[in-house]
Write an enzyme that holds these catalytic residues in place. Structure first.
Site, PDB file in Angstrom:
ATOM      1  N   ASP A 180       0.845  -1.191   0.000  1.00 21.79           N
ATOM      2  CA  ASP A 180       0.000   0.000   0.000  1.00 21.79           C
ATOM      3  C   ASP A 180       0.885   1.246   0.000  1.00 21.79           C
ATOM      4  O   ASP A 180       2.025   1.193   0.471  1.00 21.79           O
ATOM      5  CB  ASP A 180      -0.859   0.055   1.275  1.00 21.79           C
TER       6      ASP A 180
HETATM    7  N1  URA Z   1      -0.766  -5.946   4.151  1.00 18.93           N
HETATM    8  C1  URA Z   1      -1.328  -4.730   4.099  1.00 18.93           C
HETATM    9  O1  URA Z   1      -2.341  -4.487   4.731  1.00 18.93           O
HETATM   10  N2  URA Z   1      -0.739  -3.793   3.333  1.00 18.93           N
HETATM   11  C2  URA Z   1       0.401  -3.995   2.651  1.00 18.93           C
HETATM   12  O2  URA Z   1       0.901  -3.083   2.002  1.00 18.93           O
HETATM   13  C3  URA Z   1       0.976  -5.273   2.724  1.00 18.93           C
HETATM   14  C4  URA Z   1       0.377  -6.239   3.469  1.00 18.93           C
END
Ligand code: URA
Length: 244
Positions: free
Chosen positions: A107
């Site tokens: 993310d």
């Molecule tokens: N889990 C998440 O919630 N976000 C990420 O970026 C990676 C794993």
């Protein structure tokens, strides 16, 4: 190619970190090495630019056109190869040529290790849920709560998300304010949603390991190439998965 051209296969294998020449000769004698799909014999010479060398059926990355970068992604950078809104992407942070792609996604708010490569086989291995490659995350929850044993157990056993239950995970309280969560599924915003499922929002999320690859010293916003030993560790992991 004429027989006496190219490099000796055992020398190429040794240079790629498969062990001493002697060990590499044994790999060949044990018929574990193929060149362009054919079992190689001792004394075989190869051209690493054109020949595809594999150990236990897994290409070993002898191709010089393949590149492997390990980036410590900072917060705020997106992990697609291109953003229609023109925001900075992880691909902008590494050399532009050859063209490369991030291995899976983090993310925008997530920090930490991300591999960027033009090796499609490796990308498939690391991102496909059936391969079960572990990804480890350091998690700080909003308000710094300490989870109860019950909440930890739920996270470990699997929680119900709107796209189905999560597989068992490794979860431990790493310090008073941080958790260590290891998953091998890689669903969208999975760690954040798992924590929400036990009543907590994630304040900070940092990926600290991808399969065998980790680097606590790599500073945020910087990248480096994978070492031969790391590439070998990935190839070995692929080889183990291929034999399962
Ligand atoms: N889990 C998440 O919630 N976000 C990420 O970026 C990676 C794993």
């Amino acid at each position: 190619m004429m027989n006496d051209e190219g490099e000796r296969l055992q020398k190429v294998l040794a240079a790629l970190g498969w062990g001493s020449r002697r060990i590499c000769e044994d790999l060949i004698a044990d018929e574990r090495v193929t060149v362009n799909g054919e079992v190689a014999v001792l004394g075989r010479r190869v051209d690493t630019l054109v020949d595809v060398i594999a150990v236990d059926g897994v290409p070993i990355g002898a191709r010089p056109d393949l590149v492997y970068y390990l980036l410590n992604k900072p917060r705020g950078v997106i992990s697609t190869a291109h953003d229609p809104q023109g925001r900075p992407t992880v691909v902008d942070m590494v050399p532009q040529s050859p063209r490369v792609f991030p291995v899976g996604r983090l993310d925008a708010d997530t920090e930490g290790l991300l591999l960027i490569t033009n090796d499609g086989d490796l990308t498939h291995f690391l991102t496909h849920p059936s391969k079960g490659v572990e990804k480890e995350y350091l998690v700080q929850l909003r308000g710094n709560p300490r989870l109860t044993e019950g909440q930890l157990r739920k996270l470990r056993d699997g929680v119900e998300l709107e796209d189905g239950p999560t597989a068992p995970a490794k979860v431990s309280q790493r310090s008073d304010t941080t958790l260590l969560i290891t998953i091998h599924e890689g669903r969208n915003r999975q760690v954040r949603r798992m924590c929400e499922a036990v009543g907590h929002e994630v304040e900070r999320l940092v990926r600290t390991r991808i399969g065998p690859i980790t680097d606590p010293k790599l500073r945020p916003g910087t990248w480096r190439e994978l070492s031969l030993a790391e590439r070998k560790a990935l190839i070995e992991a692929m080889s183990v998965a291929a034999r399962r």
